[in-house]
Design an enzyme around this catalytic site. Structure first.
Site, PDB file in Angstrom:
ATOM      1  N   GLY A  12       0.633  -1.301  -0.104  1.00  0.00           N
ATOM      2  CA  GLY A  12      -0.091   0.032  -0.098  1.00  0.00           C
ATOM      3  C   GLY A  12       0.781   1.233  -0.145  1.00  0.00           C
ATOM      4  N   HIS A 110       0.322   1.434 -13.304  1.00  0.00           N
ATOM      5  CA  HIS A 110       1.209   0.221 -13.751  1.00  0.00           C
ATOM      6  C   HIS A 110       2.494   0.847 -13.647  1.00  0.00           C
ATOM      7  CE1 HIS A 110       2.094  -3.567 -15.936  1.00  0.00           C
ATOM      8  NE2 HIS A 110       2.750  -2.914 -16.618  1.00  0.00           N
TER       9      HIS A 110
END
Ligand code: GAR
Length: 200
Positions: A12, A110
């Site tokens: 995270g 990404h």
């Protein structure tokens, strides 16, 4: 403010960058009101709780099919009035049935310059391994809208990062995060949130 849900699976750090941007006031048109993890062990859940954000675990093991998992996810998002979904290290591919319900309302980060090193099977460290194996000298990160094609939706932002002698996948991953992902993702959320609000 636009209600944002962040979907996570692991550490995270991108979620942290988003929450830090809220605190810094650079992300001001959207607010993270829900963090969903498919992994009950994800440290991202702790980061959310530390920031006072509601968390929800939807574990694959609890649902017999992908469709059942996605129905539960959709129900949770709609119940909370979520307007923008951010995939921040979310390691499951969402079906066309799901993505078609949220056209240009799902963002993904990404860790490469799409269309390089992307699509099914390219996630996390594997992306950086592939870039190093190929021998490219420049990589980076991409933020894009999510549609039915893995990593195939319209590109919102990209940033290049140079590969250096002696890079390992781990070293490169960290540089791409620091120099690109953690900057681009909060900026993209702000931009898309402003666009959503200007349409209302
Ligand atoms: C990030 O590098 C993100 O770009 C990547 O996983 C990492 C998650 O880190 N996502 C993908 O590879 C998706 N195809 P984080 O949990 O620390 O944000």
């Amino acid at each position: 403010m636009v209600k944002v849900a962040v979907l996570v699976s692991g550490g995270g750090t991108n979620l942290q960058a988003i929450l830090d941007a809220e605190d810094a006031g650079t992300l001001k048109s959207g607010k993270v009101t829900l963090v969903v993890s498919n992994n009950p062990e994800a440290f991202a859940l702790t980061r959310a709780q530390n920031h006072g954000v509601e968390t929800l675990v939807l574990s694959k093991a609890d649902y017999p099919t992908r469709a059942a998992f996605e129905t539960a996810l959709d129900d949770a998002l709609r119940a909370r009035g979520i307007e923008l979904i951010v995939l921040a290290g979310f390691m499951r591919i969402l079906s066309a049935d799901f993505t078609n319900k949220y056209p240009e309302r799902i963002l993904n980060v990404h860790p490469a310059l799409i269309p390089s090193f992307c699509g099914e099977g390219f996630y996390g460290l594997r992306v950086h391994e592939a870039a190093l194996d190929y021998g490219v000298k420049v990589t980076g990160a991409t933020v894009h809208f999510v549609n039915e094609i893995p990593d195939g939706g319209r590109i919102i932002a990209q940033k290049a990062v140079y590969i250096e002698d002696g890079d390992t996948p781990e070293i490169l991953q960290k540089r791409v995060m620091e120099q690109a992902e953690w900057i681009l993702l909060p900026q993209a959320i702000e931009k898309v949130s402003q666009e959503i609000r200007s349409r209302v």
